[in-house]
Write a protein that holds these residues in place. Structure first.
Motif, PDB file in Angstrom:
ATOM      1  N   LEU A   1     -25.475 -19.414  -5.161  1.00  0.00           N
ATOM      2  CA  LEU A   1     -24.541 -20.528  -5.386  1.00  0.00           C
ATOM      3  C   LEU A   1     -25.260 -21.855  -5.614  1.00  0.00           C
ATOM      4  O   LEU A   1     -24.606 -22.859  -5.904  1.00  0.00           O
ATOM      5  CB  LEU A   1     -23.605 -20.665  -4.173  1.00  0.00           C
ATOM      6  N   GLU A   2     -26.573 -21.852  -5.453  1.00  0.00           N
ATOM      7  CA  GLU A   2     -27.383 -23.061  -5.592  1.00  0.00           C
ATOM      8  C   GLU A   2     -26.892 -24.156  -4.650  1.00  0.00           C
ATOM      9  O   GLU A   2     -26.697 -25.312  -5.037  1.00  0.00           O
ATOM     10  CB  GLU A   2     -27.412 -23.540  -7.044  1.00  0.00           C
ATOM     11  N   ALA A   3     -26.697 -23.757  -3.400  1.00  0.00           N
ATOM     12  CA  ALA A   3     -26.252 -24.707  -2.376  1.00  0.00           C
ATOM     13  C   ALA A   3     -27.363 -25.699  -2.063  1.00  0.00           C
ATOM     14  O   ALA A   3     -28.525 -25.317  -1.890  1.00  0.00           O
ATOM     15  CB  ALA A   3     -25.844 -23.957  -1.109  1.00  0.00           C
ATOM     16  N   GLU A   4     -26.995 -26.971  -1.963  1.00  0.00           N
ATOM     17  CA  GLU A   4     -27.985 -27.988  -1.614  1.00  0.00           C
ATOM     18  C   GLU A   4     -28.428 -27.832  -0.160  1.00  0.00           C
ATOM     19  O   GLU A   4     -29.603 -28.018   0.167  1.00  0.00           O
ATOM     20  CB  GLU A   4     -27.405 -29.386  -1.840  1.00  0.00           C
ATOM     21  N   ARG A   5     -27.469 -27.517   0.718  1.00  0.00           N
ATOM     22  CA  ARG A   5     -27.779 -27.300   2.126  1.00  0.00           C
ATOM     23  C   ARG A   5     -26.917 -26.155   2.634  1.00  0.00           C
ATOM     24  O   ARG A   5     -25.748 -26.019   2.229  1.00  0.00           O
ATOM     25  CB  ARG A   5     -27.514 -28.560   2.944  1.00  0.00           C
ATOM     26  N   THR A   6     -27.457 -25.348   3.537  1.00  0.00           N
ATOM     27  CA  THR A   6     -26.740 -24.187   4.056  1.00  0.00           C
ATOM     28  C   THR A   6     -26.840 -24.148   5.565  1.00  0.00           C
ATOM     29  O   THR A   6     -27.906 -24.363   6.140  1.00  0.00           O
ATOM     30  CB  THR A   6     -27.333 -22.880   3.482  1.00  0.00           C
ATOM     31  N   ARG A   7     -25.695 -23.885   6.206  1.00  0.00           N
ATOM     32  CA  ARG A   7     -25.662 -23.610   7.637  1.00  0.00           C
ATOM     33  C   ARG A   7     -25.008 -22.245   7.818  1.00  0.00           C
ATOM     34  O   ARG A   7     -23.969 -21.937   7.199  1.00  0.00           O
ATOM     35  CB  ARG A   7     -24.869 -24.670   8.405  1.00  0.00           C
ATOM     36  N   LEU A   8     -25.615 -21.420   8.642  1.00  0.00           N
ATOM     37  CA  LEU A   8     -25.099 -20.081   8.891  1.00  0.00           C
ATOM     38  C   LEU A   8     -24.162 -20.128  10.090  1.00  0.00           C
ATOM     39  O   LEU A   8     -24.484 -20.714  11.128  1.00  0.00           O
ATOM     40  CB  LEU A   8     -26.243 -19.104   9.129  1.00  0.00           C
ATOM     41  N   VAL A   9     -22.995 -19.488   9.942  1.00  0.00           N
ATOM     42  CA  VAL A   9     -21.935 -19.541  10.951  1.00  0.00           C
ATOM     43  C   VAL A   9     -21.389 -18.144  11.209  1.00  0.00           C
ATOM     44  O   VAL A   9     -21.865 -17.160  10.652  1.00  0.00           O
ATOM     45  CB  VAL A   9     -20.796 -20.496  10.505  1.00  0.00           C
ATOM     46  N   HIS A  10     -20.362 -18.076  12.078  1.00  0.00           N
ATOM     47  CA  HIS A  10     -19.769 -16.803  12.486  1.00  0.00           C
ATOM     48  C   HIS A  10     -20.849 -15.877  13.039  1.00  0.00           C
ATOM     49  O   HIS A  10     -20.952 -14.701  12.688  1.00  0.00           O
ATOM     50  CB  HIS A  10     -19.008 -16.149  11.332  1.00  0.00           C
ATOM     51  N   LEU A  11     -21.652 -16.436  13.935  1.00  0.00           N
ATOM     52  CA  LEU A  11     -22.846 -15.782  14.448  1.00  0.00           C
ATOM     53  C   LEU A  11     -22.551 -15.031  15.740  1.00  0.00           C
ATOM     54  O   LEU A  11     -21.875 -15.545  16.628  1.00  0.00           O
ATOM     55  CB  LEU A  11     -23.928 -16.827  14.702  1.00  0.00           C
ATOM     56  N   ALA A  12     -23.078 -13.828  15.852  1.00  0.00           N
ATOM     57  CA  ALA A  12     -22.910 -13.014  17.048  1.00  0.00           C
ATOM     58  C   ALA A  12     -24.023 -13.294  18.053  1.00  0.00           C
ATOM     59  O   ALA A  12     -25.120 -13.730  17.684  1.00  0.00           O
ATOM     60  CB  ALA A  12     -22.904 -11.536  16.678  1.00  0.00           C
ATOM     61  N   HIS A  13     -23.752 -12.980  19.306  1.00  0.00           N
ATOM     62  CA  HIS A  13     -24.778 -13.166  20.340  1.00  0.00           C
ATOM     63  C   HIS A  13     -25.852 -12.091  20.282  1.00  0.00           C
ATOM     64  O   HIS A  13     -26.802 -12.121  21.074  1.00  0.00           O
ATOM     65  CB  HIS A  13     -24.132 -13.202  21.735  1.00  0.00           C
ATOM     66  N   TYR A  14     -25.751 -11.177  19.323  1.00  0.00           N
ATOM     67  CA  TYR A  14     -26.750 -10.121  19.182  1.00  0.00           C
ATOM     68  C   TYR A  14     -28.060 -10.625  18.574  1.00  0.00           C
ATOM     69  O   TYR A  14     -29.061  -9.897  18.591  1.00  0.00           O
ATOM     70  CB  TYR A  14     -26.195  -8.976  18.333  1.00  0.00           C
ATOM     71  N   TYR A  15     -28.071 -11.829  18.012  1.00  0.00           N
ATOM     72  CA  TYR A  15     -29.343 -12.378  17.546  1.00  0.00           C
ATOM     73  C   TYR A  15     -30.330 -12.409  18.713  1.00  0.00           C
ATOM     74  O   TYR A  15     -30.007 -12.927  19.793  1.00  0.00           O
ATOM     75  CB  TYR A  15     -29.153 -13.801  17.018  1.00  0.00           C
ATOM     76  N   PRO A  16     -31.540 -11.896  18.540  1.00  0.00           N
ATOM     77  CA  PRO A  16     -32.537 -12.000  19.606  1.00  0.00           C
ATOM     78  C   PRO A  16     -32.801 -13.465  19.944  1.00  0.00           C
ATOM     79  O   PRO A  16     -32.710 -14.342  19.081  1.00  0.00           O
ATOM     80  CB  PRO A  16     -33.779 -11.344  18.993  1.00  0.00           C
ATOM     81  N   VAL A  17     -33.120 -13.724  21.191  1.00  0.00           N
ATOM     82  CA  VAL A  17     -33.209 -15.098  21.666  1.00  0.00           C
ATOM     83  C   VAL A  17     -34.227 -15.919  20.877  1.00  0.00           C
ATOM     84  O   VAL A  17     -34.040 -17.130  20.684  1.00  0.00           O
ATOM     85  CB  VAL A  17     -33.509 -15.126  23.179  1.00  0.00           C
ATOM     86  N   ASP A  18     -35.307 -15.296  20.394  1.00  0.00           N
ATOM     87  CA  ASP A  18     -36.311 -16.063  19.652  1.00  0.00           C
ATOM     88  C   ASP A  18     -35.860 -16.396  18.235  1.00  0.00           C
ATOM     89  O   ASP A  18     -36.530 -17.167  17.541  1.00  0.00           O
ATOM     90  CB  ASP A  18     -37.647 -15.322  19.630  1.00  0.00           C
TER      91      ASP A  18
END
Length: 274
Positions: free
Chosen positions: A241-258
């Motif tokens: 999409l050629e986004a100028e800036r991106t933030r990732l959302v709808h995030l699960a707690h399964y992401y490893p802490v690091d």
């Protein structure tokens, strides 16, 4: 256009109730939250504001972030973490226009607009405005376009929100796989800020009953199961999409802490002026 990320988590949020994983414990220790999804978009020219989705955490989010109550809202789909906060309009709003798609979902036999109208028929302040996807509608001084995305088994929509005077543009992928239709990609393209569904890292597809889909040239899945993008898929969509800036959302707690609090993963309370 002032954008506040009220809720950046998935259906259970982070920290998740009853969970003592390293990510949830670290979130508690650092005072970081990812409540259920919601975005507040303020038009500083007109003094109006638009809410994207009614999180079950509505009351807490508005008290915490001290943003103005919205003049209108858009509902992207009928999953509870995007809709069930609508009951908070009771004795809080005198009136509220709620925009939602008007196309019939084969799964439910109703459109999103009809479901909102029927399920919340007892709330007198709500004025449901059925809206045709891919046709811009003027809301709070913004041109808002609902764009079909892929979130089976229900119909779901992303959003393009543009200020016709300043040219500022916010795009939201909505809850979706990487398989966003081409016409929707065209409507979402070239945003100043993209908010993209990125529920887990791609390697977690090995734990999903149906695995992953939409592998990139490197063989990495861009879709987790069938209905959400992986982190890698969301970043690929941002490039598409050629986004100028991106933030990732709808995030699960399964992401490893690091990895859970690293860029460009969003947390609640972030604000952006476009």
């Amino acid at each position: 256009m002032r954008v506040t990320l009220l809720g950046t988590g998935d259906t259970t949020g982070t920290p998740t109730v009853g969970c003592d994983c390293d990510t949830c414990e670290t979130a508690r220790e650092r005072g970081i939250e990812r409540t259920r999804f919601s975005v507040h978009v303020e038009n500083e020219r007109t003094g109006e504001s638009l809410l994207v989705d009614f999180s079950p955490d509505f009351r807490y989010q508005f008290l915490r972030d001290e943003v103005p109550l919205p003049d209108a809202a858009v509902i992207t789909h009928i999953h509870f973490d995007h809709l069930d906060g609508l009951g908070n309009v009771f004795r809080v709003f005198d009136s509220l226009e709620v925009y939602a798609a008007d196309e019939t979902d084969p799964q439910t036999g109703k459109s999103v607009a009809e479901t909102v109208r029927d399920d919340y028929h007892y709330l007198d302040p709500i004025d449901v405005r059925p809206t045709t996807p891919l046709e811009p509608v003027r809301i709070c001084g913004f041109d808002v376009t609902l764009v079909p995305v892929e979130h089976p088994p229900l119909l779901c929509y992303g959003l393009a929100i543009e200020d016709p005077e300043t040219g500022a543009k916010l795009s939201l992928s909505g809850d979706t796989s990487y398989g966003v239709p081409e016409r929707s990609r065209e409507a979402l393209a070239d945003p100043d800020l993209l908010l993209a569904d990125a529920i887990v890292p791609a390697r977690f597809c090995e734990h999903h009953p149906v695995g992953g889909r939409h592998e990139g040239p490197d063989g990495v899945p861009r879709t987790f199961g069938t209905k959400h993008m992986t982190r890698e898929g969301a970043l690929a969509l941002a490039d598409d999409l050629e986004a100028e800036r991106t933030r990732l959302v709808h995030l699960a707690h399964y992401y490893p802490v690091d990895e859970a609090f690293a860029e460009p993963l969003a947390v609640d309370g972030e604000t952006y002026v476009l």
